[in-house]
Design a protein around this motif. Structure first.
Motif, PDB file in Angstrom:
ATOM      1  N   GLU A 187      16.004  52.048 -12.494  1.00  0.00           N
ATOM      2  CA  GLU A 187      17.049  51.466 -12.817  1.00  0.00           C
ATOM      3  C   GLU A 187      17.798  51.530 -14.260  1.00  0.00           C
ATOM      4  O   GLU A 187      18.827  51.302 -14.260  1.00  0.00           O
ATOM      5  N   MET A 188      17.068  52.063 -15.345  1.00  0.00           N
ATOM      6  CA  MET A 188      17.418  52.121 -16.455  1.00  0.00           C
ATOM      7  C   MET A 188      18.554  53.376 -16.236  1.00  0.00           C
ATOM      8  O   MET A 188      19.405  53.205 -16.975  1.00  0.00           O
ATOM      9  N   PHE A 189      18.302  54.375 -15.607  1.00  0.00           N
ATOM     10  CA  PHE A 189      19.173  55.330 -15.325  1.00  0.00           C
ATOM     11  C   PHE A 189      20.455  55.059 -14.759  1.00  0.00           C
ATOM     12  O   PHE A 189      21.443  55.482 -15.154  1.00  0.00           O
ATOM     13  N   TYR A 190      20.483  54.045 -13.860  1.00  0.00           N
ATOM     14  CA  TYR A 190      21.469  53.532 -13.268  1.00  0.00           C
ATOM     15  C   TYR A 190      22.064  52.570 -14.063  1.00  0.00           C
ATOM     16  O   TYR A 190      23.421  51.859 -13.632  1.00  0.00           O
ATOM     17  N   GLY A 191      21.568  51.939 -15.082  1.00  0.00           N
ATOM     18  CA  GLY A 191      22.147  50.903 -16.006  1.00  0.00           C
ATOM     19  C   GLY A 191      22.085  49.595 -15.259  1.00  0.00           C
ATOM     20  O   GLY A 191      22.983  48.724 -15.633  1.00  0.00           O
ATOM     21  N   ILE A 192      21.184  49.340 -14.354  1.00  0.00           N
ATOM     22  CA  ILE A 192      21.022  47.850 -13.763  1.00  0.00           C
ATOM     23  C   ILE A 192      20.033  47.135 -14.279  1.00  0.00           C
ATOM     24  O   ILE A 192      19.755  46.338 -13.564  1.00  0.00           O
ATOM     25  N   ASP A 193      19.010  47.557 -15.437  1.00  0.00           N
ATOM     26  CA  ASP A 193      17.988  46.882 -15.574  1.00  0.00           C
ATOM     27  C   ASP A 193      18.335  45.836 -16.606  1.00  0.00           C
ATOM     28  O   ASP A 193      19.580  45.841 -17.047  1.00  0.00           O
ATOM     29  N   HIS A 194      17.233  44.757 -16.793  1.00  0.00           N
ATOM     30  CA  HIS A 194      17.367  43.812 -17.750  1.00  0.00           C
ATOM     31  C   HIS A 194      16.230  43.153 -18.132  1.00  0.00           C
ATOM     32  O   HIS A 194      15.384  43.423 -17.424  1.00  0.00           O
ATOM     33  N   ASN A 195      16.285  42.626 -19.406  1.00  0.00           N
ATOM     34  CA  ASN A 195      14.793  42.172 -19.688  1.00  0.00           C
ATOM     35  C   ASN A 195      14.796  40.428 -19.342  1.00  0.00           C
ATOM     36  O   ASN A 195      13.700  39.996 -19.814  1.00  0.00           O
ATOM     37  N   VAL A 196      15.722  39.815 -18.760  1.00  0.00           N
ATOM     38  CA  VAL A 196      15.521  38.574 -18.405  1.00  0.00           C
ATOM     39  C   VAL A 196      14.432  38.238 -17.466  1.00  0.00           C
ATOM     40  O   VAL A 196      13.538  37.553 -17.723  1.00  0.00           O
ATOM     41  N   GLN A 197      14.481  39.104 -16.297  1.00  0.00           N
ATOM     42  CA  GLN A 197      13.599  38.633 -15.354  1.00  0.00           C
ATOM     43  C   GLN A 197      13.200  40.457 -14.878  1.00  0.00           C
ATOM     44  O   GLN A 197      13.688  40.475 -13.839  1.00  0.00           O
ATOM     45  N   PRO A 198      12.483  41.087 -15.569  1.00  0.00           N
ATOM     46  CA  PRO A 198      12.281  42.572 -15.283  1.00  0.00           C
ATOM     47  C   PRO A 198      11.637  42.695 -13.993  1.00  0.00           C
ATOM     48  O   PRO A 198      11.434  43.728 -13.060  1.00  0.00           O
ATOM     49  N   ARG A 199      10.607  41.824 -13.303  1.00  0.00           N
ATOM     50  CA  ARG A 199      10.051  41.809 -12.222  1.00  0.00           C
ATOM     51  C   ARG A 199      10.826  41.484 -11.039  1.00  0.00           C
ATOM     52  O   ARG A 199      10.513  41.663  -9.829  1.00  0.00           O
ATOM     53  N   ASP A 238      14.277  42.598 -10.679  1.00  0.00           N
ATOM     54  CA  ASP A 238      15.497  43.283 -10.850  1.00  0.00           C
ATOM     55  C   ASP A 238      15.811  43.603  -9.337  1.00  0.00           C
ATOM     56  O   ASP A 238      17.180  43.711  -9.136  1.00  0.00           O
ATOM     57  N   LEU A 239      15.165  43.782  -8.534  1.00  0.00           N
ATOM     58  CA  LEU A 239      15.713  44.401  -7.035  1.00  0.00           C
ATOM     59  C   LEU A 239      16.138  43.100  -6.265  1.00  0.00           C
ATOM     60  O   LEU A 239      16.997  43.266  -5.464  1.00  0.00           O
ATOM     61  N   SER A 240      15.287  42.320  -6.409  1.00  0.00           N
ATOM     62  CA  SER A 240      15.710  41.172  -5.255  1.00  0.00           C
ATOM     63  C   SER A 240      16.758  40.564  -5.560  1.00  0.00           C
ATOM     64  O   SER A 240      18.193  40.783  -4.788  1.00  0.00           O
ATOM     65  N   PRO A 241      17.291  39.747  -6.457  1.00  0.00           N
ATOM     66  CA  PRO A 241      18.682  39.164  -6.676  1.00  0.00           C
ATOM     67  C   PRO A 241      19.645  39.769  -7.236  1.00  0.00           C
ATOM     68  O   PRO A 241      21.047  39.462  -6.994  1.00  0.00           O
ATOM     69  N   TYR A 242      19.666  40.814  -7.831  1.00  0.00           N
ATOM     70  CA  TYR A 242      20.713  41.634  -8.647  1.00  0.00           C
ATOM     71  C   TYR A 242      21.387  42.766  -7.998  1.00  0.00           C
ATOM     72  O   TYR A 242      22.343  43.084  -8.043  1.00  0.00           O
ATOM     73  N   LEU A 243      20.670  43.442  -7.210  1.00  0.00           N
ATOM     74  CA  LEU A 243      20.807  44.745  -6.697  1.00  0.00           C
ATOM     75  C   LEU A 243      21.990  44.545  -5.499  1.00  0.00           C
ATOM     76  O   LEU A 243      22.903  45.314  -5.597  1.00  0.00           O
ATOM     77  N   GLU A 244      21.963  43.567  -4.901  1.00  0.00           N
ATOM     78  CA  GLU A 244      23.030  43.515  -3.781  1.00  0.00           C
ATOM     79  C   GLU A 244      24.341  43.143  -4.378  1.00  0.00           C
ATOM     80  O   GLU A 244      25.491  43.804  -3.948  1.00  0.00           O
ATOM     81  N   ARG A 245      24.207  42.363  -5.466  1.00  0.00           N
ATOM     82  CA  ARG A 245      25.494  42.250  -6.405  1.00  0.00           C
ATOM     83  C   ARG A 245      25.946  43.393  -7.066  1.00  0.00           C
ATOM     84  O   ARG A 245      27.237  43.639  -7.157  1.00  0.00           O
ATOM     85  N   SER A 246      24.905  44.196  -7.493  1.00  0.00           N
ATOM     86  CA  SER A 246      25.420  45.654  -8.136  1.00  0.00           C
ATOM     87  C   SER A 246      26.165  46.506  -7.086  1.00  0.00           C
ATOM     88  O   SER A 246      27.050  47.182  -7.407  1.00  0.00           O
ATOM     89  N   VAL A 247      25.631  46.460  -5.838  1.00  0.00           N
ATOM     90  CA  VAL A 247      26.328  47.189  -4.766  1.00  0.00           C
ATOM     91  C   VAL A 247      27.876  46.859  -4.584  1.00  0.00           C
ATOM     92  O   VAL A 247      28.923  47.419  -4.669  1.00  0.00           O
ATOM     93  N   GLN A 248      27.748  45.413  -4.563  1.00  0.00           N
ATOM     94  CA  GLN A 248      29.114  44.866  -4.430  1.00  0.00           C
ATOM     95  C   GLN A 248      30.114  45.139  -5.524  1.00  0.00           C
ATOM     96  O   GLN A 248      31.685  45.310  -5.536  1.00  0.00           O
ATOM     97  N   ASP A 249      29.603  44.912  -6.672  1.00  0.00           N
ATOM     98  CA  ASP A 249      30.362  45.258  -7.973  1.00  0.00           C
ATOM     99  C   ASP A 249      30.802  46.631  -8.259  1.00  0.00           C
ATOM    100  O   ASP A 249      31.458  47.038  -9.069  1.00  0.00           O
ATOM    101  N   LYS A 281      28.594  49.053  -9.179  1.00  0.00           N
ATOM    102  CA  LYS A 281      27.681  49.656 -10.248  1.00  0.00           C
ATOM    103  C   LYS A 281      26.975  50.826  -9.485  1.00  0.00           C
ATOM    104  O   LYS A 281      26.660  51.849 -10.114  1.00  0.00           O
ATOM    105  N   ILE A 282      26.431  50.416  -8.353  1.00  0.00           N
ATOM    106  CA  ILE A 282      25.422  51.668  -7.606  1.00  0.00           C
ATOM    107  C   ILE A 282      26.041  51.451  -6.088  1.00  0.00           C
ATOM    108  O   ILE A 282      26.801  50.696  -5.833  1.00  0.00           O
TER     109      ILE A 282
END
Length: 111
Positions: free
Chosen positions: A18-30, A32-43, A45-46
């Protein structure tokens, strides 16, 4: 046994990917995959293939963490019952190699 612990809890962690792809964050690290990755694909980023790899990586990480207590219990039980150290070491080596091969096969099957 130390290698299996590090493999299960550190090496298979999805966080470095996740850090390599630049999509990690420290707000809710556990989460990461659930709410944010679909949005990352749509945006953009990945890519979808990278998302699938991240999901499989997280599943492989969880699987390895779930198996570690059983492995550690087996090693401790063998030690308490005075199984020869050579046999315990050989069994640990076989288990470690099998887990590594499984992880590689599991992660490469999404490509």
């Amino acid at each position: 046994m130390l290698f299996i612990f590090l493999f299960a809890y550190v090496l298979l962690s999805a966080r470095p990917l996740e850090m390599f792809y630049g999509i990690d964050h420290n707000v809710q690290p556990r989460q990461d995959l659930s709410p944010y990755l679909e949005r990352s694909v749509q945006d953009g980023k990945i890519m979808r293939l990278q998302l699938d790899l991240l999901k499989r990586n997280e599943a492989a990480h969880a699987d390895a963490r779930e198996h570690f207590p059983v492995f550690a219990g087996g090693v401790l039980f063998a030690s308490v019952t005075r199984v020869a150290n050579e046999k315990i070491n050989a069994a640990c080596l076989v288990y470690g190699v099998a887990r590594a091969i499984y992880a590689v096969a599991y992660l490469s099957s999404c490509a």
